[in-house]
Design an enzyme around this catalytic site. Structure first.
Site, PDB file in Angstrom:
ATOM      1  N   SER A 108       0.795  -1.233   0.000  1.00  0.00           N
ATOM      2  CA  SER A 108       0.000   0.000   0.000  1.00  0.00           C
ATOM      3  C   SER A 108       0.827   1.284   0.000  1.00  0.00           C
ATOM      4  O   SER A 108       0.307   2.339  -0.344  1.00  0.00           O
ATOM      5  CB  SER A 108      -0.968   0.021   1.185  1.00  0.00           C
ATOM      6  OG  SER A 108      -0.274   0.244   2.394  1.00  0.00           O
TER       7      SER A 108
ATOM      8  N   LYS B  87       0.690   4.389   6.733  1.00  0.00           N
ATOM      9  CA  LYS B  87      -0.059   5.216   5.786  1.00  0.00           C
ATOM     10  C   LYS B  87       0.477   6.650   5.846  1.00  0.00           C
ATOM     11  O   LYS B  87       1.214   7.020   6.751  1.00  0.00           O
ATOM     12  CB  LYS B  87      -1.556   5.236   6.117  1.00  0.00           C
ATOM     13  CG  LYS B  87      -2.218   3.872   6.149  1.00  0.00           C
ATOM     14  CD  LYS B  87      -2.320   3.239   4.791  1.00  0.00           C
ATOM     15  CE  LYS B  87      -2.964   1.859   4.876  1.00  0.00           C
ATOM     16  NZ  LYS B  87      -2.823   1.101   3.664  1.00  0.00           N
TER      17      LYS B  87
END
Length: 188
Positions: free
Chosen positions: A52, A92
């Site tokens: 990700s 993230k």
């Protein structure tokens, strides 16, 4: 007094060797204690899992995080854990902070904060996957909106399962990458 001269010469050498060994042991104990303290309260190594955050961070790379970080800004890469989302820590990027409104044009792949398009040179591809994101969201107080850099392969704040993240779930802010060694340094 009849003393053996060889014995008299070797005793100070043995004492010096013993003192030197104790000095080394003391240094090692202090160094290990400092590392334990730092890892328990200040810094922590984390292994990147998944894709990700590609191209910025790749799977199995190691990063060091600052566990004392308490304020987060656009662009910060953070490690968080939200048990209801995933038990393992995830990495993230902070896209919006409290009070900011985020909107995404999935036709053009552009992310907007307070009506202005973001310049995101770190993304792997345009943001085309809406997940559960259907309309503009204003980030609540004490929360952040996070997204992976590999937008179309990232489950992030666009997903109803994660949503805006309470800052109390943030374990720390990424300081630098320390493995692989050829990429050692600050992460942008």
């Amino acid at each position: 007094m009849n003393e053996n001269p060889e014995l008299a010469k070797s005793t100070p050498k043995k004492q010096n060797a013993g003192m030197e060994a104790l000095d080394w042991l003391y240094c090692i104990v202090v160094a290990v204690s400092v590392m334990i303290f730092l890892c328990a309260f200040v810094i922590r190594p984390i292994s990147v899992q998944g894709s990700s955050m590609e191209q910025t961070l790749k799977e199995n790379e190691l990063v060091m995080i600052n566990k004392l970080a308490k304020s987060f800004h656009y662009g910060d890469i953070v490690v968080l854990r939200k048990e209801s989302f995933m038990t393992a820590p995830i990495i993230k990027r902070v896209i919006a902070t409290e009070g900011q409104t985020i909107d995404i044009d999935f036709q053009e792949g552009v992310v907007y904060i307070d009506g202005a398009p973001l310049d995101e040179p770190y993304v792997n591809a345009l943001t085309l996957d809406p997940e559960d994101f259907t309309e503009a969201v204003t980030v609540p107080e004490g929360c952040v909106f996070v997204m992976g850099d590999n937008r179309n392969r990232s489950t992030d704040s666009r997903s109803a399962r994660l949503g805006c993240v309470d800052e109390r779930y943030i374990i720390g802010k990424v300081l630098f990458r320390f493995s692989p060694l050829n990429k050692f340094g600050r992460v942008a």
